[in-house]
Enzyme design. Structure first.
Site, PDB file in Angstrom:
ATOM      1  CG  ASN A   4      -1.700   1.090   1.492  1.00 54.39           C
ATOM      2  OD1 ASN A   4      -1.911   1.854   0.713  1.00 54.39           O
ATOM      3  ND2 ASN A   4      -2.502   1.412   2.540  1.00 54.39           N
ATOM      4  N   PRO A   5       0.798   2.242  -0.982  1.00 62.71           N
ATOM      5  CG  PRO A   5       0.593   3.245  -3.101  1.00 62.71           C
ATOM      6  CD  PRO A   5       0.620   1.939  -2.353  1.00 62.71           C
ATOM      7  CD  GLU A  28      -2.026   1.058 -10.721  1.00 65.32           C
ATOM      8  OE1 GLU A  28      -3.505   1.209 -10.998  1.00 65.32           O
ATOM      9  OE2 GLU A  28      -1.262   1.616 -10.779  1.00 65.32           O
ATOM     10  CG  ASP A  50      -4.490  -2.686  12.106  1.00 65.31           C
ATOM     11  OD1 ASP A  50      -2.842  -3.378  12.145  1.00 65.31           O
ATOM     12  OD2 ASP A  50      -4.647  -1.908  13.086  1.00 65.31           O
TER      13      ASP A  50
END
Length: 584
Positions: free
Chosen positions: A133-134, A166, A192
């Protein structure tokens, strides 16, 4: 087999001579002085050797290799105190470089060590599906993976397929629809929320392939065959903290590398015969739901929004009417008030494995293609309580975090097939503040007259049938303390409750004091309170008020081993090659 893998010789570390010994389960080296006397000995379980490389090799902070004919480098798990309020142990990559008298001996050592790794660490992953997750946390997920995690995977010979997400639920959708053949596990680099996506995707995929209906709460769901790894990189990492004890990417990556396996209970949340969500941490109504709903209005504040929202909700001084029904777990097995902690190798969870899976001889067979359906416990009798609550919470783990080191329920277990139901009845605001404050200390938050906790297998929540009448009574400011007192006493008369007032007269006196003092605040608390709250399900707001929750024992497995303590580190089984913890 041990004689085939065993090896002993003199090796050099720097300018000091050591006697190195490899048995089937351990690799140890002892410094020897000039008179051939033993000095310091270091012993490492073979299961915790990360990798063996020829030459002089560095991995972290950056990889460097010096190819020499007589040297080899061993990388292993090294422990230290987590510090900073952490209750687990910090794992780092230990490194030792040996020099041999000859290249032949060097090759012999590397061959024996690598063979021992394959023989005594058969459950290590070889291929992983990684989701990054960027955007989570401070947006450093990509950097954390490539700088800290990927080098460790490469050292251990793990290949990984990396997907940088994305959009929301991209990881969940991928797990539900794409081919997962050949993967040993899935890893999320995030918080989480990212873990929840993997949880829903894997459980949903497993039930689809097994032909089971997730919407039916009576169905015993099939455990997932793939493990889940968590590399903490989010704004909240409660699941990682509660299962490892520290928030550290390297520690979590090393647990994945050596193939640790921690079963985890999962709670399914249903409404009107339909699955709403899965939860492993908190399903909370009242205070915790209101805080989450309020925080959504202030996302621009970042993590500070939770402190602000908590203050606003507390000052609002709200309580809610409800009917709570629960199916108690066997009190002879464990209790939420028994002062134990679920640690690595927890005996309560181990016994629960035998109880939940009676037809399986060992944990390795739990997730085979010939898996036998989860055995169902006797239904038992439901208990019903009704009244006004500050909050109603169900948790399948301690839900500990950095701010609350012991969590919502300190004696909750990760894999015993139960959850802890916490009922906080309406009370004076200062008394409720004491309850909240105790979460940040070692004081027992359940040792209060308006709090009770039950170990349960299922919970139902509904609104009382006469809720409209109750609201009309509350709207009248002149209802009188007698009516309020009677309403409070009514809430305290509940079937099979663990918390009874020792004396009715004393209870009335306490109730009168609490109720008469309730409007001690003005401003926020004087505004008309909503008649219902919302449910906080692992950080997500549920759109329904009336729900049914069922705990599914050991439905998923994480690359973790539970929280280690200092005593567990030095207790090692020569037969299992794994650290043995205990429930204290």
């Amino acid at each position: 087999m041990e004689t085939d893998l065993g090896l002993e010789s003199s090796l050099w570390v720097g300018n000091k001579r050591h006697r190195a010994v490899l048995t089937g389960w351990h690799f140890k080296w002892t410094e020897v002085d000039k008179k051939n006397r033993d000095k310091k000995t270091v012993s490492v379980p073979v299961s915790e050797v990360v990798g063996v490389e020829q030459g002089r090799v560095e991995i972290l902070p950056r990889k460097s290799t010096e190819d020499t004919d007589k040297d080899f480098t061993v990388f292993y798990v090294k422990r230290s105190s987590g510090g900073g309020g952490s209750h687990g142990l910090l794992w780092t990559l230990g490194r030792i470089q040996f020099s041999c008298p000859s290249r032949v001996l060097r090759d012999q050592w590397t061959k024996h060590l690598r063979t021992a790794l394959k023989t005594h660490s058969p459950v290590r992953p070889h291929r992983l599906l990684v989701f990054i997750n960027p955007f989570g946390g401070k947006g450093k997920g990509r950097d954390i993976y490539h700088s800290l995690v990927a080098p460790l995977f490469e050292l251990a010979g793990i290949s990984s397929h990396v997907i940088v997400t994305e959009r929301a639920n991209q990881a969940r959708d991928h797990l539900l629809k794409k081919d997962l053949t050949g993967f040993d596990g899935v890893v999320c680099v995030g918080g989480d929320g990212m873990f929840s996506e993997l949880l829903h995707g894997l459980i949903g995929r497993t039930q689809q392939e097994a032909g089971l209906c997730e919407n039916d709460p009576a169905v015993s769901l099939k455990p997932c065959p793939l493990h889940i790894g968590i590399i903490p990189a989010g704004s909240t990492d409660c699941v990682c903290y509660a299962t490892v004890g520290v928030i550290d990417p390297v520690t979590s990556a090393l647990h994945i590398v050596i193939g640790d396996s921690q079963p985890l209970d999962v709670c399914s949340v249903h409404h009107a015969s339909a699955l709403v969500r899965y939860s492993v941490s908190l399903v909370g109504y009242g205070f915790y739901g209101d805080v989450l709903a309020e925080s959504e209005k202030h996302r621009w504040m970042g993590p500070l929004r939770y402190d602000y929202s908590g203050t606003v909700v507390y000052l609002s001084n709200r309580s809610y009417a409800g009917v709570v029904e629960y199916l108690p777990a066997d009190p002879l097995l464990s209790s939420p008030r028994d002062k134990t902690r679920c640690l690595s190798g927890c005996s309560v969870c181990s016994r629960s494995t035998e109880r939940l899976f009676p037809q399986c001889a060992d944990s390795g067979s739990l997730y085979s293609s010939h898996f036998s359906q989860l055995s169902t416990d006797s239904e038992g009798e439901w208990v019903s309580v009704e009244g006004r609550f500050r909050c109603v919470s169900l948790t399948c783990m301690s839900s500990s975090c950095a701010r609350s080191p012991l969590g919502l329920s300190p004696s909750a277990h990760l894999a015993d097939g139960t959850g802890d139901l916490i009922l906080v009845w309406d009370t004076h605001p200062l008394a409720f503040l004491k309850f909240l404050y105790r979460h940040t200390s070692t004081q027992d938050q359940f040792d209060l007259p308006f709090v009770e906790v039950h170990r349960v297998k299922a919970v139902r929540f509904s609104l009382p049938k006469n809720r409209d009448d109750d609201e009309e009574e509350e709207a009248g400011a002149s209802a009188g303390t007698d009516e309020e007192e009677r309403g409070y006493i009514d809430t305290m008369s509940r079937v099979d409750s663990q918390q009874h007032l020792a004396d009715v007269a004393t209870g009335r006196e306490k109730a009168s004091k609490q109720k008469s003092a309730a409007p001690f605040l003005c401003g926020l608390c004087c505004s008309k309170a909503p008649s219902v709250s919302v449910w906080n399900c692992d950080g997500e707001i549920l759109p329904f008020t009336e729900i049914l929750c069922k705990v599914h024992g050991q439905l998923v497995r994480l690359y973790a081993r539970g929280i280690e303590d200092g005593a567990a580190v030095h207790s090692c089984s020569p037969e299992a090659g794994e650290s043995k913890g205990r429930c204290i």
